[in-house]
Design a protein around this motif. Structure first.
Motif, mmCIF file in Angstrom:
data_model
loop_
_atom_site.group_PDB
_atom_site.id
_atom_site.type_symbol
_atom_site.label_atom_id
_atom_site.label_comp_id
_atom_site.label_asym_id
_atom_site.label_seq_id
_atom_site.Cartn_x
_atom_site.Cartn_y
_atom_site.Cartn_z
ATOM 1 N N LYS A 198 1.355 9.591 104.881
ATOM 2 C CA LYS A 198 2.028 10.745 105.480
ATOM 3 C C LYS A 198 1.264 11.211 106.711
ATOM 4 O O LYS A 198 0.030 11.261 106.708
ATOM 5 N N THR B 50 6.691 16.354 110.263
ATOM 6 C CA THR B 50 6.064 15.455 109.292
ATOM 7 C C THR B 50 6.841 14.147 109.249
ATOM 8 O O THR B 50 8.033 14.093 109.568
ATOM 9 N N SER C 183 6.712 10.547 106.494
ATOM 10 C CA SER C 183 6.005 9.987 105.342
ATOM 11 C C SER C 183 6.834 8.912 104.658
ATOM 12 O O SER C 183 8.055 8.810 104.853
#
Length: 847
Positions: free
Chosen positions: A543, A559, A561
């Motif tokens: 991640k 983000t 991941s």
């Protein structure tokens, strides 16, 4: 006399000194005025609020009178009348600004400072202003991306509400307590339910009275926490309060629309809970909670009276008893032992489908008017976590062991075994299943404030063992004693000796996690996790996350991941025969375990892990302490999702004879059948305003969600059977895990001892497919809006009262025919439920 007169004069002057208006100002740490801060003399109606410059003027008649100075989002202060200073500085105490446990292993990170979206929910606040008494329903109406619906006629799922984040599966959300992994329920959702084919965590085993706050990480986090965290993480933080006893008594009842009789109200709910904490030494504590909750049946069967499929349709009866503990015992300045956990027992009773008087599954001499079987559940849930936190060479070390167990026993009343004729018993023990989980965790973390603008390093290891059992019921609960005559207990056939199994597995994980603040404005985080499962092998996930503060007002975050979810032991090993009703007719259906003869004959491979890719992008706006806006878009792609297939019949050329050999007409099984993509948007807005002498808090939460089935994965032996393998009905059930939109608008006005809250929740349109494998008007549930209203009055510092209504205007989903729905009632479990208006009253006592 002269001395007496002088004393009286001095006393008069003293009184006059305090019987005057005091002028001051309330600010935050930065000297910014706090508009609408409250200054109230305790135990009286004397008080005021600050103006647009933060200034106040209050009458002080007694030098020793205690005044409370408070402002939403800040820690309140108490000062004597003689101590009211010219300037009073309040320290921030907003939950959003507290250090969060979930989403970051840095103990210097708040919810507004993380690169991923986190909701922080003050349980005390929402429980005092709503009628819901269990955790699933509290979150259903408090968090827009959270969805949970009660079931009816869904066997075990009537007693364990499936819940999900962002429209994904119940088993794709990880639950933590105080940052430690929580065990799942032993139940796998099978029939008539959202999240079918999934296992999940039973949140209702945790009493709301034991909880300080809930942190919801709305982001994929398998690289940080391991399996199940594809949709996000729910972390439950238990109370630490001491030197205080808090007692709550709550009661409510539903308006009984759509009943056969003239009963005006039903579904009585009542709850009693108490929480008490005491100190151990200077820094240690023990906090204890006891909770009892009763919920009676509701019945809405008459809503489908024109095409009656069931005489009893509604909420199950449930008695829920829980005891919880949270504690910490310091050994020295750097080391403490902690223990937390609890026990919960739930006894439930739900309605099964009606067997009418002329039904060939009825024995007229036992039930002349037919019968409505009652499925009873005895659920025992236990957990205990113990660990030690210390600091070794500037590293924070946490070593813990967490054990959890869930056992589910079935029994039936008001039923019979048709093959036994008039001699049949009317009660049976039907067997059940259990799940145990033990997790050992060792973690190291270190924050280095002198590296860049702050660097946090964390690494650790985790070892987990799981065990799953199915145990058989008594023989009469599953056996047919006459060839060709339906056997077993009507409503829910018992587990057979051939269903019994005991399976175990273990997994070992290693993780590394870092967060680097390159400057005060820019940070980057990275996580890497390796896991090895004894039943399917290795997985490696990562991640990346980042946050950039443009200024004190605007922040961007993102983000990306990869993730995974291991198939649960129930999904791999569950095996049972259930009675489905298709177009109102009973059909015996085998749920075949993954390695059974049936699945092997169809060439179904062993279950493997689901794989995911997650991405999110968003921003936050906080121009001051009264207004905040967060917007987060997300994209989740999942490969090899585990689902329950459609129903293969005994006419199938490959497995037909196998089904006839075990006296069932159809079979389903678990398989990695589907690839999906989910996209969505979360918007949260909050604002505080001074209105008159009070404070108005306005919040708006919105979730928009869309799930697309990208591919259905088949095998060579399933060529030409794709429409059965994952048929239209199953596809629509998967898509209906959450409404495509959910909006929550709340107005909360507080003035002195009185507060009132009004909340509007709009649920988007949900579409399902009927037993004719078609989407028709009867299976479309149009958008609906519910209205909640509560009024709270603080009689004194020790006593508070609240009254209110959920779904004040008695709104129901659009009605369907009981012959078309999976539930057999007028509604499948969609949107806001099907009980109508709920009226309640609450008493809060603090000692």
């Amino acid at each position: 006399m002269t001395k007496i007169k002088l004393l009286i004069a001095l006393l008069f002057v003293s009184i006059q000194t305090f019987a005057q208006n005091r002028v001051g100002k309330v600010t935050d740490n930065n000297g910014e005025p706090l508009i609408g801060a409250s200054i109230v003399e305790k135990g009286s109606n004397n008080g005021t609020t600050t103006d647009a410059t933060g200034r106040f003027e209050v009458k002080v008649t007694n030098a020793s009178a205690i005044f409370q100075i408070s402002y939403i989002g800040y820690k309140s202060q108490e000062l004597k009348g003689s101590e009211l200073a010219t300037t009073i500085v309040l320290q921030e105490g907003n939950l959003l600004d507290q250090v969060v446990i979930v989403g970051s292993r840095s103990m210097n990170r708040s919810a507004t400072d993380t690169p991923a979206p986190i909701d922080v929910i003050d349980i005390k606040d929402i429980t005092s202003k709503t009628g819901q008494l269990d955790l699933n329903q509290l979150l259903q109406f408090a968090a827009p991306s959270f969805n949970s619906n009660r079931q009816s006629g869904s066997d075990g799922t009537d007693h364990v509400d499936p819940a999900s984040l962002r429209g994904l599966g119940p088993d794709q959300t990880l639950v933590l307590i105080n940052g430690k992994r929580r065990h799942q329920s032993s139940l796998v959702n099978i029939y008539g339910t959202r999240g079918r084919g999934n296992t999940g965590t039973d949140l209702n085993t945790i009493p709301a009275a034991a909880i300080e706050r809930i942190e919801i990480l709305r982001d994929g986090a398998a690289a940080q926490y391991g399996s199940d965290a594809i949709a996000g993480v729910i972390n439950i933080v238990l109370k630490k309060t001491t030197e205080s006893l808090e007692i709550n008594a709550n009661s409510g009842i539903y308006k009984a629309s759509y009943r056969f009789d003239d009963k005006k109200f039903d579904g009585l709910n009542y709850n009693f809970n108490a929480n008490y904490g005491f100190k151990v030494g200077k820094e240690g504590f023990v906090n204890l909670t006891g909770d009892y909750n009763f919920r009676d049946h509701t019945n809405r069967a008459n809503a489908a009276a024109n095409e009656l499929a069931r005489r009893e349709f509604g909420d199950p009866r449930a008695q829920n008893t829980a005891l919880y503990l949270n504690s910490s015992f310091p050994i020295n300045i750097n080391t403490a032992i902690y223990v937390f956990g609890g026990t919960n027992q739930r006894k439930g009773e739900s309605y099964a489908w009606t067997r009418f008087a002329d039904d060939d599954r009825n024995i007229a001499s036992i039930y002349p008017d037919g019968f409505d079987p009652l499925i009873k559940a005895d659920i025992k849930d236990n957990s205990i976590a113990a660990g030690i936190k210390s600091q070794i060479r500037s590293w924070d070390v946490d070593f813990s062991n967490t054990f959890g167990s869930n056992k589910f026993d079935y029994s039936l009343d008001n039923t019979l075994n048709t093959s036994l004729g008039a001699t049949s018993p009317t009660s049976f023990e039907a067997g059940g299943f259990s799940l145990n989980q033990n997790t050992i965790n060792l973690g190291f973390s270190k924050f280095m404030k002198d590296k860049m603008a702050g660097l946090n390093l964390a690494y650790g290891a985790e070892y987990r063992i799981e065990n799953y059992k199915i145990f058989a019921g008594e023989e009469k609960s599953y056996k047919s004693y006459v060839a060709g005559v339906p056997g077993g207990s009507q409503g829910f056939p018992g587990f057979q000796p051939g269903d019994e199994i005991e399976a175990s597995r273990s997994n070992f994980g290693l993780y590394f996690d870092t967060e680097a603040d390159f400057t005060k404005k820019f940070m980057v985080g990275a996580a890497l996790r390796f896991e090895n499962y004894s039943d399917f092998g290795n997985t490696l996930n990562g991640k990346l996350s980042s946050r950039f503060k443009v200024n004190d007002v605007l922040t961007f975050r993102a983000t990306a991941s990869t993730g995974f979810r291991a198939p649960s032991l129930p999904q791999i090993n569950f095996n049972s025969t259930v009675t489905n009703f298709i177009n109102g007719k009973p059909v015996e259906v085998l749920i075949a375990r993954n390695n059974s003869e049936v699945t092997k004959a169809l060439g179904i491979p062993a279950l493997k892990q689901e794989l995911s890719k997650n991405a999110s992008l968003g921003f936050t706006v906080r121009p001051n302490n009264t207004f905040s806006l967060t917007v987060d878009g997300y994209w989740v792609q999942i490969k090899d999702r585990i689902v329950l297939t459609g129903q293969f019949t005994d006419e199938d050329e490959q497995i037909g004879q196998l089904l006839k050999n075990v006296n069932v007409a159809k079979a389903q099984f678990f398989t990695n059948a589907v690839n999906t993509t989910t996209t969505g948007l979360d918007i949260l807005l909050s604002n505080k305003d001074k209105i008159g002498e009070g404070q108005l808090t306005t919040s708006l939460g919105m979730n928009f969600n869309k799930l697309v089935i990208d591919q259905i994965n088949t095998t060579s032996k399933l060529a030409g059977k794709e429409e059965t393998y994952f048929d239209l009905r199953e596809q629509y059930f998967l898509k209906a895990s959450a409404p495509p939109s959910k909006l929550n608008l709340t107005f909360d006005y507080q003035i002195k001892k009185l507060s009132t809250m009004i909340r509007f929740v709009r649920f988007g349109q949900v579409e399902l497919a009927d037993w004719n494998y078609d989407v028709v008007e009867n299976d479309i549930y149009r958008p609906k809006t519910t209205t909640d209203l509560s009024v709270n009055y603080k009689i004194s510092q020790k006593l508070g009262l609240a009254i209110g209504s959920n779904n004040l205007f008695n709104v129901y989903p659009d009605m369907s025919s009981g012959y078309y729905t999976e539930s057999g009632g007028a509604w499948d479990p969609v949107q806001m439920g099907s009980n109508g208006a709920f009226y309640y009253a609450k008493i809060n006592i603090k000692l």
